[in-house]
Design a protein around this motif. Structure first.
Motif, short mmCIF file in Angstrom:
data_model
loop_
_atom_site.label_atom_id
_atom_site.label_comp_id
_atom_site.label_asym_id
_atom_site.label_seq_id
_atom_site.Cartn_x
_atom_site.Cartn_y
_atom_site.Cartn_z
N ALA A 34 0.96 -1.22 -0.02
CA ALA A 34 0.02 0.10 0.36
C ALA A 34 0.94 1.26 -0.13
CB ALA A 34 -0.92 0.01 0.87
N ILE A 53 -7.89 9.61 -5.27
CA ILE A 53 -7.86 8.63 -4.14
C ILE A 53 -9.15 7.92 -3.54
CG2 ILE A 53 -6.36 7.54 -2.74
CD1 ILE A 53 -4.59 8.44 -4.93
N THR A 54 -9.56 6.65 -3.39
CA THR A 54 -10.72 6.39 -3.00
C THR A 54 -10.68 5.24 -2.24
OG1 THR A 54 -11.47 5.06 -4.32
CG2 THR A 54 -12.12 7.62 -4.31
N PRO A 55 -11.36 4.61 -1.39
CA PRO A 55 -10.71 3.42 -0.87
C PRO A 55 -10.49 2.49 -1.66
CG PRO A 55 -13.06 4.11 0.43
CD PRO A 55 -12.44 5.17 -0.45
N ILE A 56 -11.43 1.92 -2.66
CA ILE A 56 -11.09 1.04 -3.74
C ILE A 56 -9.84 1.36 -4.26
CG2 ILE A 56 -12.25 0.24 -5.79
CD1 ILE A 56 -13.75 -0.44 -3.60
N VAL A 58 -7.06 2.44 -2.52
CA VAL A 58 -6.29 2.26 -2.00
C VAL A 58 -6.24 0.58 -1.46
CG1 VAL A 58 -5.93 1.73 0.35
CG2 VAL A 58 -6.28 4.16 -0.54
N LEU A 59 -7.29 -0.23 -2.07
CA LEU A 59 -7.55 -1.78 -1.80
C LEU A 59 -6.93 -2.34 -3.01
CD1 LEU A 59 -8.92 -3.98 -0.11
CD2 LEU A 59 -10.88 -3.90 -1.69
N PHE A 91 -18.42 6.92 -2.80
CA PHE A 91 -19.19 6.78 -1.98
C PHE A 91 -20.65 6.31 -2.25
CE2 PHE A 91 -15.14 8.48 -0.70
CZ PHE A 91 -14.34 7.79 0.41
#
Length: 92
Positions: A34, A53-56, A58-59, A91
């Protein structure tokens, strides 16, 4: 002389420390991936590429590492996913 309560607490703390070590050892590759992938995205942002930059993201970067970051950059460059316009939809 140690009481049974003290021995039980000592055993519980030892088990907790070993469990924490095993969890951190298992998560270490994901953390390194990461960080390296986000550094690639940061450098790309400095060079002019815009990626939301979204949680997806980052995943994908955490699992894929540098190849995952390159995939995100390519998808954002071609306007398929992860572009700045798609940031508001992340989101929903």
């Amino acid at each position: 002389m140690a009481t049974p309560i003290e021995l039980g607490l000592l055993l519980a703390v030892a088990v907790a420390v070993i469990a924490a070590y095993l969890v951190l050892r298992a998560l270490k590759p994901f953390i390194i991936n990461a960080v390296l992938g986000l550094l690639v995205l940061l450098v790309a942002g400095v060079l002019g590429f815009e990626v939301a930059i979204t949680p997806i993201v980052v995943l994908v970067v955490a699992i894929g590492g540098i190849p995952g970051a390159i995939l995100v950059l390519l998808l954002a460059y071609f306007g398929i996913l992860f572009g700045p316009a798609a940031a508001g939809l992340a989101f929903l």
